[in-house]
Design a protein around this motif. Structure first.
Motif: not given
Length: 383
Positions: A309-336
């Protein structure tokens, strides 16, 4: 290997209260599954502890692994154990593995175990109450600092769930001028099975958000994103399923859930999900949304990817550590940005979603066998 002791105080307390397992609890249950056949259970309260007899240990492990329990039996066993005289049924060497943060702050806990020639090894899940106290209940930051500092002074070893957590732990040790005990990084495996054979619970597109409702998870932000989706698309807006109990400092989110007419029927709160229901919700979702401000790990992320299942996630270092570049990353305050990405992933022919589905075919989730291979090698080194 020397005798393993497992502190199950938090697990037994939550079972008694009828609470479903959190991510921390799932780790504790995995340790019982790995070591339970030969381990002894430990109960502690404010640094005072008892090692359970072999018979009571088996009963407690059975209750915890099956989630079957009788409150009267639990109360009777705990009272009998904690009120008994000092237990001397085990006097040989051993290692205590403690997988929650509860009770780490009491020096007498370590002293008692050291008197029994039992080494103490604690898992550190995060330092968020220290590094980001604004996201926690008042006073939790001070308590967690005492826990971490006491462990740094007295623990024989520490297990970190991620490089990010270990780096945070090292930074805190330097700030406090305390030694960093021997340590190992052991990533956590998914807490639920990867797939569900059940049909989709909804016939319209939906997204899931998994985790206790608390400030750092950023529920309030995502509620406003969803209100905007409804304003733009009306009844055609995708649903959002919020899976997790209501936690602390979350009154503004509760207001949105209970009093926002725009979100009624579009945002679905599922606070008490068994594992099978959780699997089903995740398996059929358009994506998991994970807009946290900070995390120590991120078990829902690997559970979603493991289910394909795809993931839309905050751009956190720990997420990249465990999932590399697989999810789509966004700033947690980027509403648009979140609005546009969720809009895109809702479409059945979404190129962005198809591209992530392509990427995550190569994902291999951490396994408990690899986790415990690292832990066992670490324990052997301590001996």
């Amino acid at each position: 290997m020397s005798t393993i002791f497992l502190d199950v105080s938090r697990l037994l307390s939550r079972l008694y209260d009828g609470q479903l397992p959190t991510g921390v609890d799932r780790v504790g249950l995995a340790y019982i599954q790995r070591y339970g056949s030969d381990a002894r259970a430990v109960l502690s309260e404010r640094g005072f502890l008892r090692v359970l007899t072999e018979k009571d240990t088996k009963r407690v492990f059975s209750w915890l692994m099956s989630s079957a329990h009788d409150r009267h039996e639990i109360r009777s066993l705990v009272a009998r154990s904690l009120l008994s005289r000092f237990d001397s049924t085990h006097t040989g060497r051993g290692v205590l593995l403690h997988t929650s943060h509860n009770g780490m702050e009491y020096p007498r806990y370590y002293r008692t175990l050291r008197q029994r020639q039992i080494r103490t090894v604690f898992m550190v899940h995060d330092l968020i109450p220290i590094t980001h106290p604004e996201y926690c209940r008042p006073g939790v930051g001070d308590t967690h600092r005492r826990r971490i500092h006491t462990a740094l002074r007295h623990a024989d070893g520490l297990i970190a769930n991620s490089r990010f957590t270990l780096d945070s732990l090292s930074d805190e040790a330097r700030r406090a001028d305390l030694p960093l005990p021997p340590n190992v990084i052991a990533h956590l495996a998914p807490g639920i099975h990867a797939h569900s054979d059940s049909p989709s619970p909804l016939q319209t597109p939906y997204f899931v958000m998994v985790g206790t409702i608390e400030p750092r998870k950023n529920h309030w932000f995502i509620m406003h994103v969803w209100r905007r989706l409804v304003e733009l698309h009306g009844s055609a807006a995708p649903k959002l399923v919020v899976i997790g109990r209501r936690g602390w400092e979350c009154e503004n989110v509760v207001d949105m859930l209970e009093r926002c007419d725009t979100l009624r029927g579009t945002v679905i709160e599922a606070s008490d999900c068994c594992d099978e229901t959780l699997q089903t919700w995740i398996t059929h979702a358009r994506a998991l949304v994970f807009p946290s401000f900070v995390e120590g790990y991120g078990m829902p992320l690997i559970e979603a990817l493991d289910a394909g299942v795809p993931v839309l996630a905050s751009n956190l270092d720990v997420f990249r550590e465990i999932a590399d570049d697989l999810p789509d990353y966004l700033d947690p305050l980027d509403g648009p940005g979140w609005l546009a990405r969720i809009d895109a992933y809702t479409q059945s022919d979404s190129p962005a979603r198809a591209a992530q589905l392509d990427r995550i075919r190569a994902f291999r989730a951490p396994t408990w066998s690899n986790h415990f291979a690292r832990v066992d090698a670490f324990l052997a080194g301590l001996a």
